[in-house]
Design an enzyme around this catalytic site. Structure first.
Site, PDB file in Angstrom:
ATOM      1  N   ASP A  95       0.817  -1.239  -0.069  1.00 20.39           N
ATOM      2  CA  ASP A  95      -0.216   0.122  -0.041  1.00 20.39           C
ATOM      3  C   ASP A  95       1.076   1.264  -0.198  1.00 20.39           C
ATOM      4  O   ASP A  95       2.130   1.442   0.269  1.00 20.39           O
ATOM      5  CB  ASP A  95      -0.905   0.077   1.060  1.00 20.39           C
ATOM      6  CG  ASP A  95      -2.100   0.886   1.080  1.00 20.39           C
ATOM      7  OD1 ASP A  95      -2.390   1.533   0.162  1.00 20.39           O
ATOM      8  OD2 ASP A  95      -3.132   0.729   1.954  1.00 20.39           O
TER       9      ASP A  95
ATOM     10  N   ASP B 117     -10.652   1.943  -3.264  1.00 18.10           N
ATOM     11  CA  ASP B 117     -11.153   2.032  -1.897  1.00 18.10           C
ATOM     12  C   ASP B 117     -12.713   1.881  -1.974  1.00 18.10           C
ATOM     13  O   ASP B 117     -13.286   1.878  -0.892  1.00 18.10           O
ATOM     14  CB  ASP B 117     -10.623   2.923  -0.957  1.00 18.10           C
ATOM     15  CG  ASP B 117      -9.174   2.628  -0.293  1.00 18.10           C
ATOM     16  OD1 ASP B 117      -9.107   1.221  -0.613  1.00 18.10           O
ATOM     17  OD2 ASP B 117      -8.759   3.342   0.133  1.00 18.10           O
TER      18      ASP B 117
HETATM   19  C1  DGJ Z   1      -5.854   1.914   2.056  1.00 20.16           C
HETATM   20  C2  DGJ Z   1      -6.026   0.732   1.252  1.00 20.16           C
HETATM   21  O1  DGJ Z   1      -6.596   0.623  -0.114  1.00 20.16           O
HETATM   22  C3  DGJ Z   1      -7.101  -0.171   2.082  1.00 20.16           C
HETATM   23  O2  DGJ Z   1      -7.579  -1.259   1.264  1.00 20.16           O
HETATM   24  C4  DGJ Z   1      -6.550  -0.524   3.249  1.00 20.16           C
HETATM   25  O3  DGJ Z   1      -5.523  -1.466   3.151  1.00 20.16           O
HETATM   26  C5  DGJ Z   1      -5.984   0.631   4.074  1.00 20.16           C
HETATM   27  N1  DGJ Z   1      -5.470   1.597   3.409  1.00 20.16           N
HETATM   28  C6  DGJ Z   1      -5.314   0.448   5.280  1.00 20.16           C
HETATM   29  O4  DGJ Z   1      -4.783   1.820   5.989  1.00 20.16           O
END
Ligand code: DGJ
Length: 733
Positions: free
Chosen positions: A483, A553
């Site tokens: 991430d 997300d």
């Molecule tokens: C952003 C990601 O896109 C989410 O799926 C998740 O992993 C969060 N970060 C966690 O902080």
């Protein structure tokens, strides 16, 4: 043969199966001659392509013929293959500043070399070829003798994929310093301007929305200055003829294999000639070349389709799936996963995780992914990034203990990392406050309470590699979610000399690529999934290291119609992480049926992101059915030919077709947004089927011949809000 050189006419024809890209040498300059449908013969530049007609227009600088009176060559009216900044004052592809203060380069053709295959792009992601591929490359050298500048243009022709890759090397052969202010990866001059330009804009939770606008006189340009390719723009543009539709008309795709700051655009001059440029963003960029040093651009990938936007998308999908993605999972169905993020966020312990994993296992799910919150003192996003050691309060048996228990269920374990970041409140920051990107004396602004580790520094990148390696070696971890949750600000450090400070964002990318290359080769059995607050770095550069990327997300099925459809413009379904989440949806507050959430997510890399313990028995049964179905169809989705038949943007609902590579199965997914009273009848005409074959649809039992499905269509029957129809057609003998 991919590349033909007609020496007499000094003409190059780069031929793929159905396209030609032509260049020639005209009065010593390398000029662009043609890009489009394949041309078989390499006839004369001047006779066939009318180069003699390039003449001076008013106010243009030119040279004189020998008589000193008649107008000679005028660079501003010449379609240059790679225009340096000089008397051609249109948007240049190359801008070099010399140590005498001048910034004017005249590039003349010096020579070329044609060879089989393709060389890797040193330290950067790139499309590759494999043994047996019909791929040829050419290096064309241009030089400005006066300034000691050499420029090598490299083209690789992927015949069977109908794609051409390009990159550029700038070499300082002088005895002084020079600075690269701008070096595009690709530049193409068109002798027309009746085009539209499509780009993919967006923001967090609404990534990659197609935006099509007519070209105007002037420069139309998209860019990222955020230190990553970004949610806001994708490193891609398409230039299309006015009559181009999803299935017909000319479309030129320009895609950059890069994850950092980029620019892409088209400039139209007063004579309706268009120059398209794509490459690293030249804004706030400068790269110093000492004598003997060279600078290499990232790679651009060009495709041409005369079958509209779907034709372009299909070419990118095939190439990127087969010759950009790498590793064990390139061709394999990926393990079907459940992720705990939306189920627990950071409030979990081992017992809670195992309870979700057990339920998932009963449903046939294969991989349990532990997301953010397992390390340091991470109970909120205020702390601990950089401290990659397990939080024993939450996981007393460590990651290894958890892995053993997950493995005992018969499942794999996956783990989330955000290795490029550092929290103020972390042991790492207390030990190395200078390791983040920062400007001396300025406040270090936070975004999600975090700063960015300066991967332009080798020791910092080495730390990241070691920290991730240590965790991956400590337990049986078979998947990594990588991430990255903020963009760059206060770009600088206290290490690079002042004249190299503007190199930092690109040096950062080179550091990141080194880390990813080292880790993916050190752990070849681990499946990497890219992520950046959802799809903030969904680009070809990241696909080279991670064959799938978390698309957004936003896990709402209806929003996903928009996001996934936009993403398919360039990227294949195999690359797109797509999960069934809880309702009401956490981002949108919307409630959609579980069947709809399943149908939309099955059009990518399918998974779940919710607490299965909270579902009813009936819903759990549906989950089991979905899991069973996806395991069966994932090979179809994985390597399918995707067609956008109805667009959620223009038709109000989606109809996406996925045709298996062998043509035996075809999936049609249709999904409504909001319905209206008394709907009109509507038929969805399927594409590219065997017209004589009979197709049996699995869920309705109906048998319909290909020519009916293509010409009459399948009636769109979904009549409720958010209702999805998922159909599987099997070809009968
Ligand atoms: C952003 C990601 O896109 C989410 O799926 C998740 O992993 C969060 N970060 C966690 O902080």
């Amino acid at each position: 043969m991919g590349i033909v050189f007609n020496e007499k006419e000094m003409l190059f024809n780069l031929k793929t199966k159905s396209t030609s890209y032509m260049m020639g040498v005209y009065e010593g300059y390398l000029v662009h001659a043609y890009y489009g449908k394949r041309i078989e013969h390499e006839d004369s530049l001047t006779d066939a392509l009318g180069f003699g007609a390039y003449r001076v227009k008013s106010f243009m600088a030119r040279d004189f013929k020998e008589d000193g009176r008649s107008p000679g060559l005028c660079l501003e009216s010449l379609p240059q293959e790679y225009a340096a900044f000089n008397s051609d004052i249109r948007e240049p592809a190359l801008h070099i500043q010399y140590d005498d203060g001048s910034a004017y380069s005249l590039l003349k053709y010096e020579g070329h070399k044609i060879y089989k295959g393709k060389k890797p792009l040193c330290g950067m992601p790139a499309v590759y070829c494999e043994e047996g591929d019909d791929v040829e490359s050419i290096d064309i050298t241009l030089a400005d003798e006066l300034k000691g500048l050499k420029v090598v243009l490299t083209y690789s022709v992927f015949s069977d994929y109908d794609a051409i890759t390009r990159s550029v090397k700038v070499i300082n052969e002088s005895e002084g310093k020079m600075s690269v202010k701008k070096a595009m990866s690709a530049s193409v001059d068109f002798t027309r301007s009746d085009f539209d330009m499509t780009s993919l804009y967006g923001a967090w939770a609404k990534e990659r929305r197609p935006d099509k606008k007519a070209l105007f006189h002037g420069t139309q340009r998209i860019e990222s200055t955020r230190g990553s390719s970004s949610h806001n723009q994708n490193p891609f543009i398409a230039i299309s003829s006015k009559d181009a539709t999803d299935f017909a008309g000319e479309v030129y795709g320009f895609s950059l294999v890069y994850s950092g700051n980029f620019e892409a655009g088209a400039s139209v001059d007063a004579y309706n000639e268009t120059r398209v440029n794509i490459g690293i963003n030249s804004f706030d960029f400068s790269w110093l070349l000492e004598p003997g040093e060279e600078f290499l651009t990232p790679e651009a990938v060009l495709v041409y389709s005369d079958a509209g936007f779907n034709g372009m998308s299909q070419r990118y999908h095939k190439l990127y799936r087969n010759r950009l993605c790498r590793g064990k999972y390139r061709d394999l169905s990926r393990p079907l996963l459940i992720n705990n993020w939306e189920a627990t966020y950071m409030s979990f312990d081992e017992e809670k995780l195992l309870s979700i994993a057990k339920k998932a296992n009963e449903a046939g799910i294969e991989l349990f992914v532990l997301d953010d919150g397992w390390f340091g003192k991470r109970n909120s996003d205020n702390s601990s990034l950089g401290d990659w050691f397990v939080n024993r309060e939450k996981l007393p048996n460590g990651i290894d203990g958890l892995a053993k228990k997950i493995n005992a269920l018969g499942m794999k374990l996956g783990l989330w990392f955000e290795p490029e970041m550092i929290s103020y409140d972390s042991e790492l920051y207390r030990a190395h406050p200078d390791w983040c990107i920062h400007l001396k004396g300025r406040e270090r602004l936070e975004s999600r309470q975090q700063l960015i580790l300066d991967l332009s520094r080798d020791e910092v990148t080495d730390y990241v590699i070691k920290a991730v390696s240590d965790v991956l070696s400590s337990a049986n971890i078979e998947y990594v979610k990588w991430d990255m949750n903020r963009n760059m600000s206060e770009v600088g450090n206290e290490v690079l000399p002042p004249e190299r400070q503007r190199e930092l964002p690109h040096r950062y990318m080179l550091g990141l690529y080194r880390a990813l290359e080292t880790l993916t080769s050190r752990f070849p059995n681990v499946l990497f999934e890219g992520c950046s607050g959802g799809g903030g770095r969904f680009d070809p550069g990241m696909l080279y290291y991670s064959p799938q990327i978390w698309t957004s997300d936003n896990s709402d099925a209806i929003e996903r119609l928009y996001i996934q459809e936009g993403t398919y413009t360039v990227y294949p379904p195999s690359a797109m992480g797509a999960h069934v989440a809880a309702v009401p949806n956490h981002q949108m507050g919307r409630t959609t049926p579980i069947a709809t959430r399943g149908a939309v997510a099955m059009c990518g890399q399918f998974g779940y992101e919710l607490d299965l313990n909270k579902l009813s028995e009936e819903e759990l049964e549906q989950v089991k059915e979905q899991v069973k179905l996806y395991k069966e169809i994932s090979p179809i989705i994985h390597s399918s030919e995707y067609s956008r038949i109805k667009s959620v943007y223009t038709d109000g609902y989606s109809a996406w077709q996925f045709k298996a590579e062998d043509g035996e199965h075809v999936i049609l997914m249709m999904c409504n947004t909001l319905t209206h009273a008394n709907p009109e009848s509507d038929f969805v005409k399927m594409r590219n089927l065997d017209k004589d074959a009979m197709y049996k649809e699995r869920f309705t039992g109906r048998c319909v011949r290909g020519e009916y499905l293509m010409n009459v269509g399948w009636q769109h029957t979904g009549r409720k809000d958010f209702e999805a129809t998922f159909l599987i057609f099997e070809k009968m003998c």
